[in-house]
Design a protein around this motif. Structure first.
Motif, PDB file in Angstrom:
ATOM      1  N   THR A  11      -0.349   8.656   1.303  1.00  0.00           N
ATOM      2  CA  THR A  11      -1.518   9.317   1.889  1.00  0.00           C
ATOM      3  C   THR A  11      -2.616   8.308   2.188  1.00  0.00           C
ATOM      4  O   THR A  11      -3.208   8.303   3.283  1.00  0.00           O
ATOM      5  N   GLU A  12      -2.910   7.428   1.229  1.00  0.00           N
ATOM      6  CA  GLU A  12      -3.947   6.421   1.443  1.00  0.00           C
ATOM      7  C   GLU A  12      -3.534   5.427   2.525  1.00  0.00           C
ATOM      8  O   GLU A  12      -4.375   4.952   3.302  1.00  0.00           O
ATOM      9  N   SER A  64       0.640   4.551  -2.448  1.00  0.00           N
ATOM     10  CA  SER A  64       0.202   5.875  -1.987  1.00  0.00           C
ATOM     11  C   SER A  64       0.428   6.012  -0.492  1.00  0.00           C
ATOM     12  O   SER A  64      -0.209   5.304   0.301  1.00  0.00           O
ATOM     13  N   ARG A  71       0.833  -1.202   0.000  1.00  0.00           N
ATOM     14  CA  ARG A  71       0.000   0.000   0.000  1.00  0.00           C
ATOM     15  C   ARG A  71       0.872   1.259   0.000  1.00  0.00           C
ATOM     16  O   ARG A  71       0.585   2.233  -0.697  1.00  0.00           O
ATOM     17  N   SER A  86      -4.051   6.982   5.916  1.00  0.00           N
ATOM     18  CA  SER A  86      -5.476   6.994   6.202  1.00  0.00           C
ATOM     19  C   SER A  86      -5.959   5.610   6.637  1.00  0.00           C
ATOM     20  O   SER A  86      -6.746   5.468   7.589  1.00  0.00           O
ATOM     21  N   HIS A  87      -5.488   4.575   5.942  1.00  0.00           N
ATOM     22  CA  HIS A  87      -5.826   3.197   6.296  1.00  0.00           C
ATOM     23  C   HIS A  87      -5.315   2.873   7.697  1.00  0.00           C
ATOM     24  O   HIS A  87      -6.018   2.247   8.500  1.00  0.00           O
TER      25      HIS A  87
END
Length: 241
Positions: A123-124, A121, A117, A127-128
């Motif tokens: 950023t993603e 990204s 992951r 967030s995850h």
């Protein structure tokens, strides 16, 4: 009356140090560190990175570390126990990734997914990670609102996140946690989706050196901050005596 020892607070992977503020003992000088701030080069090892920072920190302090920060605090106590009066870890694991000899951890498959992951990204992935930090915890909805208000003054560079995530996969401190260089105490969350609350028991350390916070997930802030702070203040006072 002796002066209160200062506190060095080390945050978790990729997280701003402000996420710990509401948990930390009051009335003490506070020095904040993030794992990513320790890095100067991609090849840095935790011990090297910590040693480089030590001259900027108090001559003697209590270290409090959350998640990866807990492992880094324990590493500091091993390298320079004369500068570390005691270590308290929050939702940290001596060995974050599981194996045949260590089941109180995330599986290698989960960790590999994190790494994949992150390459796609950052950023993603952050967030995850924030979602996992409160997954299963009581009052997760309230904590989610707290996290949405959290501010990164500047997101860590991708190479820093990749290296510090690598530290999480590499560090195995089980012998150090069993026989610490300084007084140490570990707080786990009953509903932590990343660090099983059974880690203290599985490691076999005395029950006087660890505690499980009922209903808490991986983040010790938000709804649980005041209870965590009370625990930390009591322990800091004992270490300072």
């Amino acid at each position: 009356m002796a002066a209160r020892l200062p506190v060095v607070a080390v945050s978790g992977w990729g997280m701003p140090s402000s996420l710990l503020d509401a948990c930390l003992p009051q009335g003490r000088d506070l020095f904040r560190i993030t794992p990513e701030q320790l890095l100067e080069a991609i090849e840095d090892e935790p011990e090297t990175a910590i040693a480089r920072r030590m001259p900027e920190l108090p001559e003697r302090a209590i270290w409090i570390g959350w998640s990866l920060g807990g492992q880094l605090a324990m590493q500091a106590s091993k390298r320079t126990p004369q500068h570390v009066a005691g270590v308290m870890t929050l939702c940290a694991n001596p060995c974050f990734v599981g194996s045949k000899t260590w089941s109180a951890a995330v599986t290698p498959q989960v960790f590999d997914d994190f790494q994949r992951r992150l390459k796609r990204s950052s950023t993603e992935t952050l967030s995850h990670f924030c979602s996992l930090m409160i997954h299963g915890a009581d009052r997760a909805g309230e904590d989610r609102r707290w996290l949405r208000r959290a501010e990164w003054l500047e997101l860590p560079e991708d190479w820093r996140l990749e290296r510090t995530l690598g530290w999480l996969g590499e560090l195995d401190q089980r012998p150090l946690w069993k026989t610490p260089s300084v007084p140490s105490w570990h707080l786990f969350g009953e509903k932590d989706a990343l660090v099983p609350a059974s880690a203290g028991a599985e490691l076999g350390i005395p029950e006087s050196r660890w505690q499980v916070m009922p209903a808490m997930g991986h983040w010790p802030g938000g709804y649980f901050a005041s209870r965590v702070r009370e625990c930390l203040e009591q322990w800091c006072d004992r270490v300072s005596e």
